[in-house]
Design a protein around this motif. Structure first.
Motif, PDB file in Angstrom:
ATOM      1  N   THR A 125     134.825   9.062  11.135  1.00  0.00           N
ATOM      2  CA  THR A 125     135.536   8.864   9.875  1.00  0.00           C
ATOM      3  C   THR A 125     136.127   7.459   9.827  1.00  0.00           C
ATOM      4  O   THR A 125     136.872   7.132   8.915  1.00  0.00           O
ATOM      5  N   LEU A 126     135.803   6.648  10.835  1.00  0.00           N
ATOM      6  CA  LEU A 126     136.353   5.294  10.919  1.00  0.00           C
ATOM      7  C   LEU A 126     135.430   4.307  10.226  1.00  0.00           C
ATOM      8  O   LEU A 126     134.211   4.341  10.434  1.00  0.00           O
ATOM      9  N   GLU A 127     135.999   3.432   9.399  1.00  0.00           N
ATOM     10  CA  GLU A 127     135.202   2.362   8.802  1.00  0.00           C
ATOM     11  C   GLU A 127     136.146   1.189   8.570  1.00  0.00           C
ATOM     12  O   GLU A 127     136.967   1.230   7.657  1.00  0.00           O
ATOM     13  N   LEU A 128     136.044   0.176   9.400  1.00  0.00           N
ATOM     14  CA  LEU A 128     137.017  -0.913   9.322  1.00  0.00           C
ATOM     15  C   LEU A 128     136.736  -1.867   8.168  1.00  0.00           C
ATOM     16  O   LEU A 128     137.617  -2.612   7.748  1.00  0.00           O
ATOM     17  N   ASP A 129     135.515  -1.869   7.662  1.00  0.00           N
ATOM     18  CA  ASP A 129     135.193  -2.729   6.525  1.00  0.00           C
ATOM     19  C   ASP A 129     135.647  -2.026   5.240  1.00  0.00           C
ATOM     20  O   ASP A 129     135.063  -1.023   4.820  1.00  0.00           O
ATOM     21  N   SER A 130     136.679  -2.548   4.632  1.00  0.00           N
ATOM     22  CA  SER A 130     137.264  -1.877   3.470  1.00  0.00           C
ATOM     23  C   SER A 130     136.286  -1.739   2.313  1.00  0.00           C
ATOM     24  O   SER A 130     136.392  -0.804   1.521  1.00  0.00           O
ATOM     25  N   HIS A 131     135.351  -2.677   2.213  1.00  0.00           N
ATOM     26  CA  HIS A 131     134.379  -2.572   1.113  1.00  0.00           C
ATOM     27  C   HIS A 131     133.474  -1.363   1.325  1.00  0.00           C
ATOM     28  O   HIS A 131     133.162  -0.644   0.376  1.00  0.00           O
ATOM     29  N   VAL A 132     133.088  -1.147   2.584  1.00  0.00           N
ATOM     30  CA  VAL A 132     132.267   0.035   2.884  1.00  0.00           C
ATOM     31  C   VAL A 132     133.124   1.292   2.725  1.00  0.00           C
ATOM     32  O   VAL A 132     132.681   2.310   2.190  1.00  0.00           O
ATOM     33  N   MET A 133     134.389   1.213   3.169  1.00  0.00           N
ATOM     34  CA  MET A 133     135.270   2.377   3.063  1.00  0.00           C
ATOM     35  C   MET A 133     135.485   2.755   1.597  1.00  0.00           C
ATOM     36  O   MET A 133     135.574   3.941   1.259  1.00  0.00           O
ATOM     37  N   GLU A 134     135.550   1.750   0.742  1.00  0.00           N
ATOM     38  CA  GLU A 134     135.689   2.063  -0.688  1.00  0.00           C
ATOM     39  C   GLU A 134     134.429   2.780  -1.192  1.00  0.00           C
ATOM     40  O   GLU A 134     134.515   3.761  -1.936  1.00  0.00           O
ATOM     41  N   LYS A 135     133.282   2.315  -0.745  1.00  0.00           N
ATOM     42  CA  LYS A 135     132.020   2.977  -1.137  1.00  0.00           C
ATOM     43  C   LYS A 135     131.998   4.429  -0.640  1.00  0.00           C
ATOM     44  O   LYS A 135     131.567   5.325  -1.366  1.00  0.00           O
ATOM     45  N   ASN A 136     132.467   4.639   0.589  1.00  0.00           N
ATOM     46  CA  ASN A 136     132.541   6.011   1.110  1.00  0.00           C
ATOM     47  C   ASN A 136     133.408   6.874   0.192  1.00  0.00           C
ATOM     48  O   ASN A 136     133.048   7.988  -0.155  1.00  0.00           O
ATOM     49  N   ASN A 137     134.547   6.317  -0.184  1.00  0.00           N
ATOM     50  CA  ASN A 137     135.443   7.062  -1.079  1.00  0.00           C
ATOM     51  C   ASN A 137     134.778   7.367  -2.415  1.00  0.00           C
ATOM     52  O   ASN A 137     134.959   8.455  -2.965  1.00  0.00           O
ATOM     53  N   GLU A 138     134.020   6.414  -2.907  1.00  0.00           N
ATOM     54  CA  GLU A 138     133.333   6.648  -4.187  1.00  0.00           C
ATOM     55  C   GLU A 138     132.340   7.802  -4.044  1.00  0.00           C
ATOM     56  O   GLU A 138     132.185   8.614  -4.953  1.00  0.00           O
ATOM     57  N   ARG A 139     131.703   7.880  -2.872  1.00  0.00           N
ATOM     58  CA  ARG A 139     130.770   8.982  -2.625  1.00  0.00           C
ATOM     59  C   ARG A 139     131.525  10.321  -2.577  1.00  0.00           C
ATOM     60  O   ARG A 139     131.083  11.311  -3.151  1.00  0.00           O
ATOM     61  N   PHE A 140     132.682  10.333  -1.914  1.00  0.00           N
ATOM     62  CA  PHE A 140     133.477  11.572  -1.867  1.00  0.00           C
ATOM     63  C   PHE A 140     133.844  11.990  -3.295  1.00  0.00           C
ATOM     64  O   PHE A 140     133.740  13.159  -3.664  1.00  0.00           O
TER      65      PHE A 140
END
Ligand SMILES: Cc1ncc(C[n+]2csc(CCOP(=O)(O)OP(=O)(O)O)c2C)c(N)n1
Ligand code: SF4
Lengths: 258, 367
Positions: free
Chosen positions: B225-240
């Protein structure tokens, strides 16, 4: 000139283990994590455990990214919960190799409960415990295994036992639990130590496959960044100070000789 | 323990026992739990059923709810159908792990048989964890699919439904129920026994799972559940969030009772829906045209239907066993069109039908 021009099959003495991915490691130069990763990758390969299947559990700590380096399936656990995660995986997939890889903050502070209870239940898992006496990842704070007098960012004048309690030799506790079959403390500061650690990891993994109970391999390790020492100096300091409090050797070996 | 409930039998048992039986019959792979009143019968029943000898299901009493939820995270990460149950304080302790399960996009089932809080509170029934269950609970932007049974039959039925939805959307589902439904005994028809999926079926159904088959698969699976790149983490959130929108579009469930000609509406879930129904009978005898909407999914919430009904009725009563939690969602749905009034008791007290009726009458008088 590129790598292929220098490294030819005829002059190659040692190579990257097959299961160690060709990713740039984020570990500081001189850190013990990288060495232990290499050993884990070698042992899995040599024992053919990637063929029967392995699920590794990553901690929260500097080794959280272990999953980027060793080419098996990984589950990244919440801080300290790796032994609970490993418990469920091994019970649900009993034929797989299941092991945790944890630092001293992860295992001996926030995750003490899960570690002790998994070991006490005798879960057929291996716990690889990297004890560098400090919280590497969060910037060098005190851990339960920090030595008396040792300076960290939260014990800037040195750990005082009257304020912070005593350094915790948690591996000694594991040795007393009926659920453990093999408990050992090793290091990776020189070639001989590295070889012994590799053998210990091998034995622990074999025990997991043979269903003999929980194995704990503590590796007294260097965190030269947290300790604020050069890699060479930290190796010397490790022998002189860490090994004095955490002496190396087997604490328990109930495994049948193979 | 009541009865083994063989196939097709109508058996009498507690809601908590029904959960255990239904899980074994669903072909569940594992249960990890820690005792707490009023839901310990789930673990006790499973231990007595010994499903490891029949279906091969794993049952383990963990050392804490912290361990249980992380065991559930682990089982789910390997594609197995696993669940845990607890009651309010234990569910609070699990919140970090629940957030990890949501962030890991993992299918799992969590049962919360609610007791009165806050704190150690009471062991008596309550609905005061509505906010926690439907608005997040743990950290980060996530949702659980929340199912609210009102009967022992629904306790049994929602185990399968919860797992099916969790696997369909790869997201955790929760059965949120007050202690009354957990403890009371009713007739229940248990589902037929299904075999557990074979390991091969798990691999096929869950190609993303960390099953330890990197070699067979030709690539390794990593659950993190770790993603240090905030841009990727934002994309993950968009998928959720995209998953949550699909759930909202497809999975809203509710039940209506006497709403056709209703001039007044009650919105209630779980035991409170049944108590409200009793109050509605008395009110109807007195000539008050009142109906009930019972949300079955508390998330996704039936906003649209309540919005429609708010154009039909003169006022809405929201009976809850808490200080007024679901009422906030009812108010959102009605957009101020009609008065929305809370009625409830706290701390483990169950409101009586006559208390609900009194609240209805005062709503009507004020109006
Ligand atoms: C619940 C929770 N609390 C705190 C943290 C912050 N945290 C991340 S790593 C860490 C300490 C890790 O130290 P150790 O286990 O010794 O591993 P090392 O980095 O030294 O290898 C802490 C406190 C977290 N991620 N989660
Ligand atoms: S901070 Fe310490 S433990 Fe972390 S990578 Fe650097 S040397 Fe290793």
């Amino acid at each position: 000139m590129n790598r292929e021009d220098i490294v030819k099959p005829e002059n190659k003495v040692v190579s990257r283990p097959r299961l160690l991915n060709d990713n740039v490691m984020h570990y500081c130069p001189g850190c013990g994590h990288g060495v232990v990763h290499k050993l884990v990758a070698e042992v899995i390969d040599e024992m053919g455990l990637d063929k029967t299947g392995a699920v590794a559990i990553a901690p929260v700590g500097c080794a959280v990214f272990a999953y980027n380096y060793i080419d098996v399936d990984w589950i990244e656990a919440a801080h300290g919960r790796a032994p609970a995660v490993a418990t469920a995986v091994k019970r649900l997939w009993p034929k797989k190799l299941v092991f945790t890889y944890q630092g001293d903050g992860d295992l001996s502070a926030i995750g003490t409960g899960e570690a002790i209870h998994a070991a006490n239940r005798g879960e057929n898992i291996a716990i690889i415990f990297i004890n560098n006496g400090i919280y590497g990842m969060t910037g060098g704070q005190m851990s339960p295994t920090t030595l008396e007098g040792m300076k960290t960012s939260t014990t800037p004048y040195g750990r005082r036992v009257d304020l912070n309690g005593y350094p915790l030799a948690i591996t000694d506790i594991f040795a007393q639990l009926d659920g453990t079959c093999y408990v050992t403390r090793q290091a990776v500061n020189d070639a001989a130590a590295v070889r012994k650690t590799k053998n210990a990891i091998k034995k622990a993994f074999q025990n997991s496959m043979d269903g003999l109970g929980t194995s704990v391999v503590e590796v007294v390790s260097q965190c030269n960044s947290g300790w604020k020492m050069s890699p060479v100096k930290s190796n010397e300091w490790l022998v002189e100070h860490m090994e004095a409090k955490y002496p190396l050797g087997d604490l328990k070996n109930n495994t049948p000789k193979k | 323990m009541s009865n083994n409930g063989t196939k097709g039998d109508v058996v009498l048992m507690k809601g908590n026992e029904a959960i255990a039986h239904a899980a074994v019959r669903y072909g569940c792979d594992g249960y990890f739990g820690y005792p707490i009143t009023p839901q310990s019968e789930v673990l006790e029943t499973l231990e007595a059923l010994m499903p490891w000898e029949t279906t091969g299901m794993v049952v383990l009493q963990a050392e804490s709810e912290l361990a249980s939820i992380n065991m559930v995270y682990a089982g789910a990460a390997t594609g197995k159908a696993v669940f845990t149950s607890s009651s309010s304080p234990g569910i609070s302790l699990m919140q970090e792990g629940i957030s990890y399960i949501a962030a890991g996009e993992l299918p799992a089932l969590i049962v919360n048989v609610m007791r009165g809080g806050p704190g150690l509170g009471t062991i008596h029934p309550s609905q005061s964890d509505y906010f926690q269950a439907t608005k997040g609970g743990g950290h980060g932007d996530y949702h659980l699919i929340v199912l609210a049974p009102k009967s022992v039959q629904e306790m049994a039925d929602f185990v399968g439904l919860g797992f099916d939805l969790a696997f369909k959307y790869r997201t955790p589902a929760m059965i949120l129920v007050d202690g009354m439904v957990g403890q009371m005994m009713e007739k229940v028809v248990l589902p037929p026994q299904r075999p557990r999926r074979t390991d091969e079926e798990v691999l096929e159904q869950c190609p993303w799972a960390a099953t330890g088959d990197a070699d067979k698969r030709g690539r390794n699976n990593i659950i993190t559940t770790l993603e240090l790149d905030s841009h990727v983490m934002e994309k993950n959130n968009e998928r959720f969030q995209e998953t949550y929108r699909r759930i909202e579009a497809n999975e809203v469930r509710y039940e209506e009772y006497m709403t056709d000609d209703a001039e007044w509406l009650m919105v209630a879930f779980g035991s409170m829906a049944r108590i409200s129904q009793a109050a509605i009978h008395t009110a109807r005898e007195a000539g008050i045209k009142v109906g009930l909407l019972r949300p079955i999914t508390l998330w996704p919430f039936p906003y649209e239907r309540i919005s429609e009904l708010s154009r039909q009725v003169k006022g809405i009563l929201v009976p809850e066993m808490n200080a007024g939690q679901m009422i906030e969602d009812v108010r959102l749905a009605t957009e101020g069109r009609v008065p929305v009034k809370h009625c409830g008791r706290m701390g483990g007290i169950i409101p009586s039908p006559s208390e609900v009726l009194t609240a209805l009458n005062s709503l009507i008088e004020v109006k």
